[in-house]
Design a protein around this motif. Structure first.
Motif, short mmCIF file in Angstrom:
data_model
loop_
_atom_site.label_atom_id
_atom_site.label_comp_id
_atom_site.label_asym_id
_atom_site.label_seq_id
_atom_site.Cartn_x
_atom_site.Cartn_y
_atom_site.Cartn_z
N ARG A 76 9.15 -28.54 -3.21
CA ARG A 76 9.76 -27.62 -3.78
C ARG A 76 9.10 -26.27 -2.90
O ARG A 76 9.79 -25.79 -3.27
CB ARG A 76 10.21 -27.79 -5.15
CG ARG A 76 11.53 -28.71 -5.20
CD ARG A 76 11.42 -28.55 -7.28
NE ARG A 76 11.60 -27.05 -7.36
CZ ARG A 76 12.14 -27.21 -9.04
NH1 ARG A 76 11.78 -28.23 -9.76
NH2 ARG A 76 11.81 -26.08 -9.13
N ILE A 77 8.00 -26.17 -3.19
CA ILE A 77 7.31 -24.90 -3.26
C ILE A 77 7.19 -24.73 -1.67
O ILE A 77 7.35 -22.97 -0.96
CB ILE A 77 5.34 -24.85 -3.34
CG1 ILE A 77 4.83 -25.67 -2.80
CG2 ILE A 77 5.62 -24.64 -4.98
CD1 ILE A 77 2.88 -25.26 -3.63
N GLN A 78 7.41 -25.52 -1.12
CA GLN A 78 7.59 -25.32 0.13
C GLN A 78 8.43 -24.18 1.04
O GLN A 78 8.73 -23.43 1.99
CB GLN A 78 7.49 -26.72 1.72
CG GLN A 78 5.98 -27.15 1.25
CD GLN A 78 5.09 -27.48 2.41
OE1 GLN A 78 5.69 -27.31 3.29
NE2 GLN A 78 3.58 -27.76 2.41
N ALA A 79 9.58 -25.42 -0.15
CA ALA A 79 11.31 -25.15 0.06
C ALA A 79 11.39 -23.41 -0.08
O ALA A 79 11.96 -22.85 0.52
CB ALA A 79 12.27 -26.04 -0.55
N ASP A 80 11.21 -23.32 -1.46
CA ASP A 80 11.67 -22.02 -2.13
C ASP A 80 10.42 -20.87 -1.20
O ASP A 80 11.15 -20.17 -1.67
CB ASP A 80 10.81 -22.17 -3.40
CG ASP A 80 11.33 -22.45 -4.23
OD1 ASP A 80 12.43 -23.98 -3.53
OD2 ASP A 80 11.59 -23.13 -5.75
N SER A 81 10.16 -21.19 -0.93
CA SER A 81 8.84 -19.83 -0.53
C SER A 81 8.74 -19.73 1.30
O SER A 81 8.38 -20.66 1.85
CB SER A 81 7.70 -20.16 -1.32
OG SER A 81 6.57 -20.41 0.21
N PRO A 82 8.92 -18.65 1.82
CA PRO A 82 9.15 -19.01 2.95
C PRO A 82 7.57 -18.00 3.22
O PRO A 82 7.75 -18.38 4.66
CB PRO A 82 10.39 -17.66 3.93
CG PRO A 82 10.12 -16.46 2.10
CD PRO A 82 9.73 -17.83 1.20
N ALA A 83 7.51 -17.87 2.78
CA ALA A 83 5.90 -17.51 3.21
C ALA A 83 4.48 -19.07 3.49
O ALA A 83 5.35 -19.89 2.73
CB ALA A 83 5.24 -16.57 2.48
N PRO A 84 4.40 -18.95 4.78
CA PRO A 84 3.76 -20.31 5.08
C PRO A 84 2.36 -20.91 3.20
O PRO A 84 1.62 -19.54 3.28
CB PRO A 84 2.70 -19.78 5.77
CG PRO A 84 2.91 -18.75 6.38
CD PRO A 84 3.51 -18.13 5.60
N VAL A 85 2.45 -21.92 3.08
CA VAL A 85 1.33 -21.87 1.96
C VAL A 85 0.96 -23.35 2.46
O VAL A 85 1.07 -24.03 3.07
CB VAL A 85 2.72 -22.56 0.53
CG1 VAL A 85 1.68 -23.53 -0.20
CG2 VAL A 85 3.09 -21.30 -0.09
N ASP A 105 9.73 -27.39 -13.10
CA ASP A 105 10.70 -26.33 -13.20
C ASP A 105 9.11 -25.29 -13.14
O ASP A 105 8.85 -23.90 -12.53
CB ASP A 105 11.57 -25.96 -14.37
CG ASP A 105 12.38 -26.56 -13.78
OD1 ASP A 105 12.75 -27.09 -12.05
OD2 ASP A 105 13.64 -26.74 -13.41
N VAL A 106 8.98 -25.46 -14.37
CA VAL A 106 8.21 -24.60 -15.21
C VAL A 106 6.89 -24.65 -13.65
O VAL A 106 6.02 -22.82 -14.04
CB VAL A 106 7.35 -24.56 -16.55
CG1 VAL A 106 6.50 -23.86 -17.27
CG2 VAL A 106 8.34 -24.96 -17.80
N PHE A 107 6.17 -25.19 -13.40
CA PHE A 107 4.61 -25.41 -12.41
C PHE A 107 5.51 -24.68 -11.19
O PHE A 107 4.61 -23.65 -10.93
CB PHE A 107 4.14 -27.05 -12.33
CG PHE A 107 3.29 -27.53 -12.83
CD1 PHE A 107 3.19 -27.13 -14.64
CD2 PHE A 107 2.71 -28.45 -12.38
CE1 PHE A 107 2.61 -27.70 -15.02
CE2 PHE A 107 2.06 -28.91 -13.86
CZ PHE A 107 2.22 -28.53 -14.86
N VAL A 108 6.44 -25.23 -11.01
CA VAL A 108 7.24 -24.49 -9.21
C VAL A 108 6.71 -22.72 -9.98
O VAL A 108 6.54 -22.07 -9.08
CB VAL A 108 8.64 -24.25 -9.02
CG1 VAL A 108 8.80 -23.83 -7.91
CG2 VAL A 108 8.23 -26.42 -8.34
N ARG A 109 7.92 -22.22 -11.28
CA ARG A 109 7.68 -21.11 -11.66
C ARG A 109 6.47 -20.25 -12.01
O ARG A 109 6.48 -19.19 -11.24
CB ARG A 109 8.39 -21.18 -12.83
CG ARG A 109 9.35 -19.51 -12.84
CD ARG A 109 10.07 -19.95 -14.12
NE ARG A 109 10.45 -20.47 -14.99
CZ ARG A 109 10.76 -21.55 -15.93
NH1 ARG A 109 10.36 -19.43 -16.84
NH2 ARG A 109 11.27 -22.91 -16.20
N LEU A 110 5.37 -21.14 -12.47
CA LEU A 110 4.14 -20.43 -11.91
C LEU A 110 3.60 -20.02 -11.04
O LEU A 110 2.69 -18.98 -10.42
CB LEU A 110 2.95 -21.34 -13.20
CG LEU A 110 1.84 -21.37 -12.62
CD1 LEU A 110 1.04 -20.23 -14.12
CD2 LEU A 110 0.98 -22.78 -13.55
#
Lengths: 334, 174
Positions: free
Chosen positions: A75-84, B48-53
């Motif tokens: 999810r964080i890879q999909a959500d953020s365009p910046a490389p993580v 969701d909460v972790f992603v938001r964090l």
């Protein structure tokens, strides 16, 4: 049955929602009869019961942490365009798995994970395991089963986070206090040994001291107490109270499987040894008993085993008053 | 330690993320589950909460502890989930009919030895919205006014539901 009106006043009082006027109405009603008071007390009992149940924050849920971390990562890879920087899943577990095959103790090894990050360390034990770890300041911690500690590898501040049951033997360093965080509880020492027990399904956090002095606190509630050797502090999670009393569970370190051995040891030294081993308060023995010496080896003893052996060997009586142990007897003759 | 974790999250430190999961995922899923009573939904809420964090890690200022921040976020998200669920099922949370449902009979299984299990079972026999209000009051320590606002109902309704909860629990935990 009483009218809903009083039932409402009762739960409002228990929830801290009662107004001044309502409080006097309720008090008047309580004065009216002992049954009314009993009705309130019954509600208080239920309130306490449900509060204890509420401490249970980890119910039987089917949670696969690796899987959840993978989901998070996607999810964080999909959500953020910046490389993580991705989480490297299982990197270390695999390294240990390889070692485990060589050592042919794969089950045990995979159950205890030690995740070494660049600056961060997490040590865990599974069911039935114990594990000893030396910290960067040379203090040692011993984890009982199903426990976890984490700390920064630099350890410039001596801070450690824990969950489960852990024995600490802390190197003395007056300039740097050693702090243990367990839930809302905090333990602060300079150099001592003690055990912290913090299990999510238990309502108290327990701290038992073997040697030295230990400060325990609930920072968010501004509560603090100092424990002496042989004493146990109970931090009640629901009410933010701290209770201090002589340790009532001498076998609290049974899981460490230690040996207690004596070789023509004077009883006064035996007693000193027993104080730290069992974390209990024992009065100094009477003059008559000081001439007794003990030769014995106990492997992972319970306090009762040692007491039985003492009373058999020296004909001493043991009494407990307010949690403090006292030996009495006619003594030993050559 | 918690301040350090936040700092490390800001530095994209993978071990900090691992610590976050190993320390907080299960307890927070437990908090969410107690409100929504659906395991998958509870896990999604914590995700969701972790992603938001994570998304806001660079601008986030936490005035309390990380633990209370997470818990408050999880409770709010769980309540939202609950509200959406009711809306989707075309029932307003303030629907009077549902609020006034009958007190269910005490289950014989409640006479179990294990007190904690017994208490949890007793709480779970409360009518659903009554249970929700009791949980928010007793476990999440929200005031009646906060509960009323979050669920968009009157304080009187919260009081009535708490009265009902207490009466049922008195029977169940006699």
């Amino acid at each position: 049955m009483y009218s809903d009106y009083y039932e409402t006043l009762i739960h409002k009082r228990l929830s801290g929602e009662l107004t001044h006027e309502e409080e006097s109405v309720l008090n008047e009603w309580l004065e009216e009869s002992p049954q009314h008071r009993a009705h309130l007390e019954e509600a208080e009992r239920i309130w306490k019961l449900t509060g204890d149940a509420g401490m249970d924050m980890e119910p039987d849920m089917d949670i696969d942490l690796e899987n959840e971390m993978a989901r998070f990562n996607e999810r964080i890879q999909a959500d953020s365009p910046a490389p993580v920087k991705p989480i490297k899943r299982l990197r270390l577990v695999w390294r240990y798995a390889a070692a485990a095959v060589v050592l042919m103790s794969s089950v045990l090894f995979l159950m205890q994970s030690e995740l070494v990050g660049d600056d961060f360390m997490l040590v865990e034990t599974g069911e039935g395991e114990t594990r000893e770890v030396t910290l960067p300041d040379k203090s040692t911690v011993l984890l009982n089963e199903n426990s976890r500690v984490s700390f920064s590898k630099k350890f410039s501040e001596r801070e450690i986070q824990m969950n489960g049951e852990v024995y600490f033997d802390v190197e003395r360093d007056e300039s740097r206090p050693f702090r243990v965080h367990s839930g809302k509880g905090m333990v602060e020492v300079l150099g001592t040994s003690f055990v912290v027990r913090y299990r999510a399904d238990e309502s108290d956090i327990q701290v038992t001291v073997s040697t030295g002095r230990v400060a325990i606190s609930i920072p968010e509630a501004n509560q603090r107490e100092v424990l002496e050797p042989g004493y146990k502090g109970r931090l009640v999670r629901a009410t933010n109270e701290i209770f201090v009393a002589p340790n009532d569970n001498p076998d609290y370190q049974l899981w460490r499987n230690r040996v207690l051995s004596f070789d023509i040891t004077p009883l006064s030294d035996v007693i000193q040894e027993m104080r730290t081993h069992f974390g209990i308060v024992i009065e100094d023995p009477s003059e008559a008993l000081t001439s007794c010496t003990l030769t014995a080896v106990f492997t992972s003893p319970r306090l009762d085993d040692v007491l039985q052996s003492l009373s058999f060997t020296f004909d001493v009586d043991v009494s407990i008053q307010n949690g403090v142990y006292e030996f009495s007897g006619i003594g030993c003759t050559e | 330690m918690e301040q350090e974790i936040l700092k490390r999250l800001k530095e994209n430190d993978e071990e900090a993320v691992r610590w976050l999961f190993s320390t907080y995922f299960s307890p927070m899923a437990g908090v969410a589950h107690r409100i929504v009573r659906d395991q998958d939904a509870a896990k999604d809420i914590v995700q969701d909460v972790f992603v938001r964090l994570w998304t806001h890690r660079n601008t986030l200022q936490i005035s309390t502890s990380l633990h209370s921040y997470l818990r408050r976020s999880v409770v709010n998200a769980a309540i939202d989930h609950k509200r959406r669920f009711y809306e989707k099922n075309k029932e307003a949370l303030s629907d009077q009919k549902e609020w006034e449902d009958e007190i269910p009979p005490v289950d014989a299984a409640l006479r179990e030895e294990d007190t904690r299990l017994q208490i949890n079972q007793a709480i779970s026999t409360l009518p659903e919205r009554c249970r929700l209000i009791f949980v928010l009051s007793r476990f999440e320590e929200l005031t009646y006014a906060q509960i009323a606002k979050k669920l968009d109902i009157s304080i009187k309704t919260v009081e009535n539901q708490m009265t009902k909860a207490l009466k049922i629990l008195r029977q169940a935990l006699r």
